[in-house]
Design a protein around this motif. Structure first.
Motif, PDB file in Angstrom:
ATOM      1  N   SER A   1      -7.136  12.458  14.600  1.00 35.16           N
ATOM      2  CA  SER A   1      -6.071  12.794  15.550  1.00 35.16           C
ATOM      3  C   SER A   1      -4.842  13.563  14.834  1.00 35.16           C
ATOM      4  O   SER A   1      -3.969  14.107  15.846  1.00 35.16           O
ATOM      5  CB  SER A   1      -5.507  11.463  16.366  1.00 35.16           C
ATOM      6  N   TYR A   2      -4.782  13.656  13.725  1.00 39.97           N
ATOM      7  CA  TYR A   2      -3.514  14.219  13.366  1.00 39.97           C
ATOM      8  C   TYR A   2      -3.670  15.423  12.285  1.00 39.97           C
ATOM      9  O   TYR A   2      -4.608  15.597  11.677  1.00 39.97           O
ATOM     10  CB  TYR A   2      -2.792  13.298  12.515  1.00 39.97           C
ATOM     11  N   ASP A   3      -2.582  16.211  12.390  1.00 37.56           N
ATOM     12  CA  ASP A   3      -2.928  17.529  11.798  1.00 37.56           C
ATOM     13  C   ASP A   3      -2.238  17.905  10.255  1.00 37.56           C
ATOM     14  O   ASP A   3      -2.597  18.772   9.622  1.00 37.56           O
ATOM     15  CB  ASP A   3      -2.573  18.863  12.837  1.00 37.56           C
ATOM     16  N   TYR A   4      -0.936  17.141  10.372  1.00 35.37           N
ATOM     17  CA  TYR A   4      -0.220  17.320   9.301  1.00 35.37           C
ATOM     18  C   TYR A   4       0.167  15.829   8.437  1.00 35.37           C
ATOM     19  O   TYR A   4       0.301  14.957   9.083  1.00 35.37           O
ATOM     20  CB  TYR A   4       1.078  17.956   9.578  1.00 35.37           C
ATOM     21  N   TRP A   5       0.197  15.804   7.326  1.00 39.23           N
ATOM     22  CA  TRP A   5       0.330  14.720   6.408  1.00 39.23           C
ATOM     23  C   TRP A   5       1.549  14.866   5.399  1.00 39.23           C
ATOM     24  O   TRP A   5       1.607  15.646   4.910  1.00 39.23           O
ATOM     25  CB  TRP A   5      -0.799  14.071   5.691  1.00 39.23           C
ATOM     26  N   GLY A   6       2.226  13.660   5.376  1.00 38.18           N
ATOM     27  CA  GLY A   6       3.133  13.379   4.162  1.00 38.18           C
ATOM     28  C   GLY A   6       2.642  13.156   3.142  1.00 38.18           C
ATOM     29  O   GLY A   6       1.440  12.987   2.783  1.00 38.18           O
ATOM     30  N   GLN A   7       3.221  13.253   1.901  1.00 39.53           N
ATOM     31  CA  GLN A   7       2.686  12.905   0.380  1.00 39.53           C
ATOM     32  C   GLN A   7       2.225  11.420   0.238  1.00 39.53           C
ATOM     33  O   GLN A   7       1.559  11.080  -0.663  1.00 39.53           O
ATOM     34  CB  GLN A   7       3.636  13.483  -0.540  1.00 39.53           C
ATOM     35  N   GLY A   8       2.845  10.557   0.882  1.00 39.60           N
ATOM     36  CA  GLY A   8       2.634   9.183   0.884  1.00 39.60           C
ATOM     37  C   GLY A   8       4.114   8.625   0.008  1.00 39.60           C
ATOM     38  O   GLY A   8       4.413   9.174  -0.798  1.00 39.60           O
ATOM     39  N   ILE A   9       4.237   7.227   0.490  1.00 38.28           N
ATOM     40  CA  ILE A   9       5.225   6.514  -0.343  1.00 38.28           C
ATOM     41  C   ILE A   9       4.998   5.043  -0.545  1.00 38.28           C
ATOM     42  O   ILE A   9       4.222   4.371   0.314  1.00 38.28           O
ATOM     43  CB  ILE A   9       6.716   6.708   0.388  1.00 38.28           C
ATOM     44  N   GLN A  10       4.992   4.364  -1.707  1.00 39.87           N
ATOM     45  CA  GLN A  10       4.427   3.146  -2.185  1.00 39.87           C
ATOM     46  C   GLN A  10       5.389   2.106  -1.506  1.00 39.87           C
ATOM     47  O   GLN A  10       6.626   2.168  -1.622  1.00 39.87           O
ATOM     48  CB  GLN A  10       4.680   2.995  -3.711  1.00 39.87           C
ATOM     49  N   VAL A  11       4.725   0.909  -0.889  1.00 36.92           N
ATOM     50  CA  VAL A  11       5.492  -0.211  -0.541  1.00 36.92           C
ATOM     51  C   VAL A  11       4.690  -1.359  -1.159  1.00 36.92           C
ATOM     52  O   VAL A  11       3.508  -1.429  -0.957  1.00 36.92           O
ATOM     53  CB  VAL A  11       5.418  -0.252   1.097  1.00 36.92           C
ATOM     54  N   THR A  12       5.427  -2.172  -1.883  1.00 38.54           N
ATOM     55  CA  THR A  12       4.918  -3.240  -2.625  1.00 38.54           C
ATOM     56  C   THR A  12       5.681  -4.482  -2.144  1.00 38.54           C
ATOM     57  O   THR A  12       6.743  -4.432  -2.341  1.00 38.54           O
ATOM     58  CB  THR A  12       5.145  -3.089  -4.242  1.00 38.54           C
ATOM     59  N   VAL A  13       4.884  -5.669  -1.801  1.00 38.46           N
ATOM     60  CA  VAL A  13       5.406  -6.712  -1.190  1.00 38.46           C
ATOM     61  C   VAL A  13       4.827  -7.827  -2.334  1.00 38.46           C
ATOM     62  O   VAL A  13       3.681  -8.026  -2.441  1.00 38.46           O
ATOM     63  CB  VAL A  13       4.990  -7.247   0.070  1.00 38.46           C
TER      64      VAL A  13
ATOM     65  N   GLY B   1       0.760  -1.235  -0.109  1.00 40.74           N
ATOM     66  CA  GLY B   1      -0.097   0.034  -0.076  1.00 40.74           C
ATOM     67  C   GLY B   1       0.764   1.233  -0.086  1.00 40.74           C
ATOM     68  O   GLY B   1       2.061   1.427  -0.187  1.00 40.74           O
ATOM     69  N   VAL B   2       0.164   2.223   0.033  1.00 40.45           N
ATOM     70  CA  VAL B   2       0.628   3.683   0.157  1.00 40.45           C
ATOM     71  C   VAL B   2       0.874   3.998   1.711  1.00 40.45           C
ATOM     72  O   VAL B   2      -0.085   4.051   2.396  1.00 40.45           O
ATOM     73  CB  VAL B   2       0.208   4.980  -0.688  1.00 40.45           C
ATOM     74  N   TYR B   3       2.178   4.339   2.203  1.00 40.62           N
ATOM     75  CA  TYR B   3       2.327   4.674   3.556  1.00 40.62           C
ATOM     76  C   TYR B   3       2.233   5.880   3.828  1.00 40.62           C
ATOM     77  O   TYR B   3       3.542   6.676   3.017  1.00 40.62           O
ATOM     78  CB  TYR B   3       3.621   3.851   4.144  1.00 40.62           C
ATOM     79  N   TYR B   4       1.790   6.717   4.546  1.00 39.74           N
ATOM     80  CA  TYR B   4       1.855   7.974   4.983  1.00 39.74           C
ATOM     81  C   TYR B   4       2.124   8.334   6.360  1.00 39.74           C
ATOM     82  O   TYR B   4       1.891   7.623   7.544  1.00 39.74           O
ATOM     83  CB  TYR B   4       0.362   8.486   5.037  1.00 39.74           C
ATOM     84  N   CYS B   5       3.240   9.315   6.570  1.00 41.76           N
ATOM     85  CA  CYS B   5       3.649   9.708   7.772  1.00 41.76           C
ATOM     86  C   CYS B   5       2.586  10.791   8.196  1.00 41.76           C
ATOM     87  O   CYS B   5       2.255  11.835   7.227  1.00 41.76           O
ATOM     88  CB  CYS B   5       4.894  10.254   7.775  1.00 41.76           C
ATOM     89  N   ALA B   6       2.356  11.102   9.551  1.00 36.32           N
ATOM     90  CA  ALA B   6       1.291  11.998   9.950  1.00 36.32           C
ATOM     91  C   ALA B   6       1.885  12.652  11.470  1.00 36.32           C
ATOM     92  O   ALA B   6       2.648  11.678  12.185  1.00 36.32           O
ATOM     93  CB  ALA B   6       0.096  11.468  10.263  1.00 36.32           C
ATOM     94  N   SER B   7       1.594  13.811  11.628  1.00 37.63           N
ATOM     95  CA  SER B   7       2.264  14.235  12.846  1.00 37.63           C
ATOM     96  C   SER B   7       0.959  15.201  13.554  1.00 37.63           C
ATOM     97  O   SER B   7       0.246  15.922  12.935  1.00 37.63           O
ATOM     98  CB  SER B   7       3.227  15.428  12.651  1.00 37.63           C
ATOM     99  N   ARG B   8       0.867  14.977  14.792  1.00 38.36           N
ATOM    100  CA  ARG B   8       0.013  15.817  15.523  1.00 38.36           C
ATOM    101  C   ARG B   8       0.417  17.088  15.878  1.00 38.36           C
ATOM    102  O   ARG B   8       1.551  17.223  16.129  1.00 38.36           O
ATOM    103  CB  ARG B   8      -0.409  15.023  16.841  1.00 38.36           C
ATOM    104  N   GLY B   9      -0.350  18.173  15.744  1.00 38.88           N
ATOM    105  CA  GLY B   9       0.104  19.557  16.133  1.00 38.88           C
ATOM    106  C   GLY B   9      -0.115  19.951  17.383  1.00 38.88           C
ATOM    107  O   GLY B   9       0.003  20.995  18.035  1.00 38.88           O
TER     108      GLY B   9
END
Length: 124
Positions: A110-122, A89-97
């Motif tokens: 619960s989170y205020d800021y998000w990254g653009q996402g990055i693909q992980v394929t298994v 899937g696409v993995y996203y990093c998020a930060s609470r402010g």
């Protein structure tokens, strides 16, 4: 405003490992990782408190994934071991402010800021 940039994704064989990184700027509190498979809702993976002491994991990744952070390097990590096809899937990093315990932050709201996402394929 906090900015987040993920890196480290890619293609791996089932049973393999990847380490995702999330570089952050600005002040952060608890942070989390989410993922979204094709055609599915975004789901919680792991969360970590501001100091890195408290962590919280989805049942599906307990014992396989490890979240950590190095505030001196402005980076949060997600070490993923024993990967299987369901981890794709696409993995996203998020930060609470805001302050609060990561034990309570398994929802996207619960989170205020998000990254653009990055693909992980298994692959099998």
């Amino acid at each position: 405003q906090v900015q987040l940039v993920e890196s480290g994704g890619g293609l791996v064989q089932a049973g393999g490992s990847l380490r995702l990184s999330c570089a952050f700027s600005g002040r952060t509190f608890s942070m989390g990782w989410f993922r979204q498979a094709p055609g599915k809702e975004r789901e919680f993976v792991a969360a970590i408190g501001w100091s890195g002491v408290i962590t919280y994991y989805a049942d599906s990744v307990k014992g396989r994934f490890t979240i950590s952070r190095d505030n001196a390097k402005n980076t949060v990590y997600l070490q993923m071991n024993s990967l299987n096809a369901e981890d794709t899937g696409v993995y996203y990093c998020a930060s609470r402010g805001r302050t609060g315990s990561p034990l309570a932050f398994s929802g996207t709201y619960s989170y205020d800021y998000w990254g653009q996402g990055i693909q992980v394929t298994v692959s099998s």
